[in-house]
Scaffold this active site. Structure first.
Site, short mmCIF file in Angstrom:
data_model
loop_
_atom_site.label_atom_id
_atom_site.label_comp_id
_atom_site.label_asym_id
_atom_site.label_seq_id
_atom_site.Cartn_x
_atom_site.Cartn_y
_atom_site.Cartn_z
N HIS A 120 0.85 -1.19 0.00
CA HIS A 120 0.00 0.00 0.00
C HIS A 120 0.89 1.25 0.00
O HIS A 120 1.62 1.48 0.96
CB HIS A 120 -0.91 0.01 1.23
CG HIS A 120 -1.91 -1.10 1.26
ND1 HIS A 120 -3.06 -1.07 0.51
CD2 HIS A 120 -1.91 -2.28 1.93
CE1 HIS A 120 -3.75 -2.18 0.73
NE2 HIS A 120 -3.08 -2.94 1.59
N CYS A 131 -5.04 4.66 -0.33
CA CYS A 131 -4.68 4.43 -1.74
C CYS A 131 -5.75 3.66 -2.49
O CYS A 131 -6.07 3.97 -3.64
CB CYS A 131 -3.35 3.69 -1.82
SG CYS A 131 -3.18 2.33 -0.64
N CYS A 142 -1.98 -2.71 -3.26
CA CYS A 142 -2.53 -2.36 -4.56
C CYS A 142 -1.46 -1.93 -5.57
O CYS A 142 -1.77 -1.60 -6.70
CB CYS A 142 -3.56 -1.23 -4.40
SG CYS A 142 -2.92 0.20 -3.52
N SER A 372 48.59 33.21 9.23
CA SER A 372 49.33 32.12 8.58
C SER A 372 48.82 30.80 9.14
O SER A 372 48.46 30.71 10.32
CB SER A 372 50.83 32.26 8.82
OG SER A 372 51.11 32.21 10.21
N GLN A 374 48.77 26.21 8.49
CA GLN A 374 49.60 25.04 8.32
C GLN A 374 50.24 24.98 6.93
O GLN A 374 51.34 24.46 6.75
CB GLN A 374 48.70 23.81 8.54
CG GLN A 374 49.39 22.48 8.52
CD GLN A 374 48.37 21.38 8.76
OE1 GLN A 374 47.45 21.52 9.54
NE2 GLN A 374 48.54 20.29 8.05
N PHE A 375 49.54 25.53 5.93
CA PHE A 375 50.00 25.42 4.55
C PHE A 375 50.67 26.69 4.02
O PHE A 375 51.34 26.65 3.00
CB PHE A 375 48.82 25.07 3.64
CG PHE A 375 48.15 23.78 4.00
CD1 PHE A 375 48.78 22.57 3.76
CD2 PHE A 375 46.91 23.76 4.60
CE1 PHE A 375 48.17 21.37 4.10
CE2 PHE A 375 46.29 22.57 4.96
CZ PHE A 375 46.93 21.37 4.70
N VAL A 378 47.58 33.44 4.83
CA VAL A 378 46.16 33.65 4.56
C VAL A 378 45.92 35.14 4.35
O VAL A 378 46.36 35.96 5.17
CB VAL A 378 45.28 33.14 5.72
CG1 VAL A 378 43.80 33.32 5.38
CG2 VAL A 378 45.58 31.67 6.03
N ASP A 484 41.36 16.36 11.82
CA ASP A 484 42.16 17.31 12.61
C ASP A 484 41.24 18.34 13.28
O ASP A 484 41.51 19.53 13.23
CB ASP A 484 43.17 18.02 11.70
CG ASP A 484 44.28 18.73 12.48
OD1 ASP A 484 44.40 18.48 13.70
OD2 ASP A 484 45.00 19.54 11.88
#
Length: 620
Positions: A120, A131, A142, A372, A374-375, A378, A484
């Site tokens: 149903h 239904c 059905c 600044s 980790q990579f 900024v 992290d």
């Protein structure tokens, strides 16, 4: 417990196994394992109480319920689990989560010997099937049941492949724009606030294809629109989703107007609260500024009605609010001034435009160095014009595996949530490579906590933890591991909103001291035992880190294990020692920290369960 496949909070409808049983809707924590579907009652600060379990071998059918009736609980997306002679109706918060569970349940039960040939597709209501109108509850269905349709061993991925498809629900999906959207490329469609649009394709969760009243089509950000429905509260300015009681009071006091109000989610899921500011005189005749909280109640018998005062009932919450905007009618004052949290500002989009994640260098303007990481450095900058402020991370040579990152960047740009710092795209056509992020005004959470130490209320600190946890619930549901998580990797924006940043980035770090648990830079003090000893990352290792982040928040930015070396920390953890309770943390908050620091990952809570516990404490 057997191997867990899925966990989620849902509402379930009472099965009314006896004629005298009342019809009600209750929130339950559902757990699907390889052997059973179990559901638990959530009890704040206590172990969940098992309320029911269904052996998967007993299941005869799992399907979406398609119905036009009003659903009297907050979750509007039902599916059914037919077993023995019963039908369990479960209500999910959105279509994607519902589809994920139906697929997983079908996969686990598709070889059952007891599957029904027909089912149903609509509800059993008022003694008949809606239904096919049969009046026998055990009557044959059905519509033909296909146990293999949509069955999948894996949950739906967070970023579907870019194969366009029409949404499967019958009829047109009509949405209303909550914000203006200016096209950023020729394939985008202009949105005008309050206008209606027809969605023709929603296969990408972040960028839908829409048609406007003139017949023009193009891509729009899905976060800018809301489904047109008289019951959809998000279309109204007065509705503030997921805002705490303390935050609501702060915003209303700041407004300082008689009758300033908002509607927010109640601490009880599926219910709502009206918070209103008044300066009404106290018993001593003097002004007594305060905020009153009224829960919107629902009639328990007959037709569903909503009310604040029993004599005044309404068919919908918008009708109720409209009436009380003109009549106090039992309230301390009428609802005069709408207060909204951040609704005037459009949400972030997953990338600047659909499918565009590579950014032209000429489109970036560098304004000033703001820090600044980790990579590398900024910078605060702008994309294309002075209205779109961004953070630009310049990746110094040798800091990360750039080729690996480029392969993953397209996936990471599609991770989009209000409590995640949005990665808009990358700029790889020049050296050094740049990552372009949403800009967060107040910088990293650890620095923010230390700079404002002594000024935070406990409610504010709890709100910060809730923000981070909400973002992690999304990552957990997308099967994405942060790796992290710490206060230094969360950023603070407007209204002290905290967002999770740098998720998954440690996968690309080339610094041996950072990636090895023997290195001095390795984040041992935030790492779970299985990460330290075996480099085994999971959502449950993220949960451990979140416990440490909570400790940082409640110590207002203090360094965990401040006077201990990494080696000393590892030794202490191995002997069962844990961080001590912060002075600002309640016993219940510290219990959640301790729960996050269980030795075995399977004994730790999920982020979904943690968020629910924190929300209870914040009286959402």
């Amino acid at each position: 417990m057997n191997s867990i496949i899925l966990e989620e909070f849902f509402f379930k409808k009472s099965q009314q196994k006896r004629r005298t049983s009342p019809c009600n809707y209750k929130e339950r924590y559902f757990v699907l394992s390889k052997a059973e579907l179990a559901y638990f009652e959530h009890r704040p600060g206590k172990k969940p109480n098992l309320k029911g379990a269904i052996d998967l071998s007993r299941i005869k059918c799992v399907e979406i319920v398609r119905s036009d009736i009003l659903i009297p609980c907050n979750f509007k997306y039902p599916f059914q689990v037919v077993y023995d002679n019963y039908c369990l109706y479960v209500f999910a918060p959105d279509k994607d989560i519902r589809q994920k569970w139906v697929c997983a349940l079908k996969e686990e039960t598709k070889n059952n010997n007891t599957l029904v040939p027909k089912y149903h597709p609509n509800f059993w209501v008022d003694g008949r099937w809606r239904c096919c109108f049969q009046t026998d509850k055990l009557a044959a269905g059905c519509l033909e049941y296909d146990p293999n349709q949509n069955a999948s061993k894996k949950p739906l991925p967070p970023t579907p492949k870019d194969t366009r498809r029409l949404f499967s629900d019958p009829g047109e999906l009509v949405v209303v724009a909550l914000h203006d959207f200016i096209p950023q490329s020729a394939q985008d469609l202009m949105l005008y606030k309050h206008e209606e649009y027809i969605i023709t394709d929603q296969s990408d969760p972040n960028w839908w294809t829409a048609q406007d009243k003139n017949g023009d089509t193009g891509y729009i950000p899905s976060s800018y629109v809301i489904e047109k429905s008289p019951d959809n509260l998000e279309a109204h300015e007065w509705y503030n989703k997921n805002i705490t009681r303390a935050k609501a009071e702060q915003l209303l006091f700041n407004e300082d107007k008689e009758g300033a109000f908002m509607v927010r989610d109640s601490r009880h899921a599926g219910l709502y609260t009206v918070s209103v500011f008044t300066k009404a005189h106290g018993s001593n005749g003097e002004n007594n500024p305060r905020v009153k909280h009224y829960q919107i109640r629902v009639t328990t018998c007959g037709e569903t009605k909503f009310y604040l005062a029993e004599k005044y009932t309404f068919n919908s919450i918008p009708e109720l609010i409209h009436y009380h905007q003109h009549n106090a009618a039992g309230l301390i004052t009428r609802l005069r001034h709408v207060v909204s949290s951040g609704r005037e500002k459009a949400p972030m989009t997953a990338g600047f435009s659909y499918g565009v994640w590579e950014i032209e260098p000429s489109e970036l303007s560098f304004i000033q160095e703001v820090g600044s990481g980790q990579f590398g450095l900024v910078h605060l900058g702008y994309w294309r014009n002075v209205n779109h402020k961004v953070a630009i991370k310049m990746i110094r040579e040798g800091a990360m595996s750039e080729e690996d990152f480029k392969e993953e960047a397209q996936v990471m740009t599609k991770l989009s949530h209000p409590k995640l710092v949005q990665l808009y795209g990358v700029c790889t056509q020049q050296a050094p490579m740049c990552l372009v992020f949403e800009y967060m005004e107040s910088g990293c959470l650890s620095d923010f906590l230390r700079s404002q130490r002594g000024s935070f209320s406990r409610e504010t600190l709890l709100g910060m933890c809730l923000d981070v946890c909400e973002g992690m619930v999304y990552l957990e549901s997308a099967n994405f591991i942060h790796r992290d998580l710490a206060a230094r990797n969360c950023l603070v924006g407007e209204n002290q909103t905290v967002k999770v940043s740098d998720f998954g980035m440690t996968r690309f770090v080339l610094d041996d001291q950072y990636t090895s648990s023997l290195g001095s830079k390795f984040p041992v003090k935030w790492s779970a035992p299985e990460v330290i000893h075996y480099s085994k990352f999971s959502s449950k290792s993220d949960v451990w880190s979140f416990g440490v982040l909570m400790w940082e928040v409640y110590n207002e930015g203090k360094m965990p294990y401040e006077n201990q070396t990494n080696g000393e920390v590892v030794k202490a953890l191995s002997s069962g020692l844990r961080l001590l309770k912060p002075k600002l943390a309640s016993n219940l908050i510290y219990q959640l920290m301790e729960w996050s620091w269980k030795e075995r990952p399977e004994d730790r809570p999920s982020f979904t369960l943690l968020f629910h516990e924190l929300a209870e404490l914040a009286e959402l």
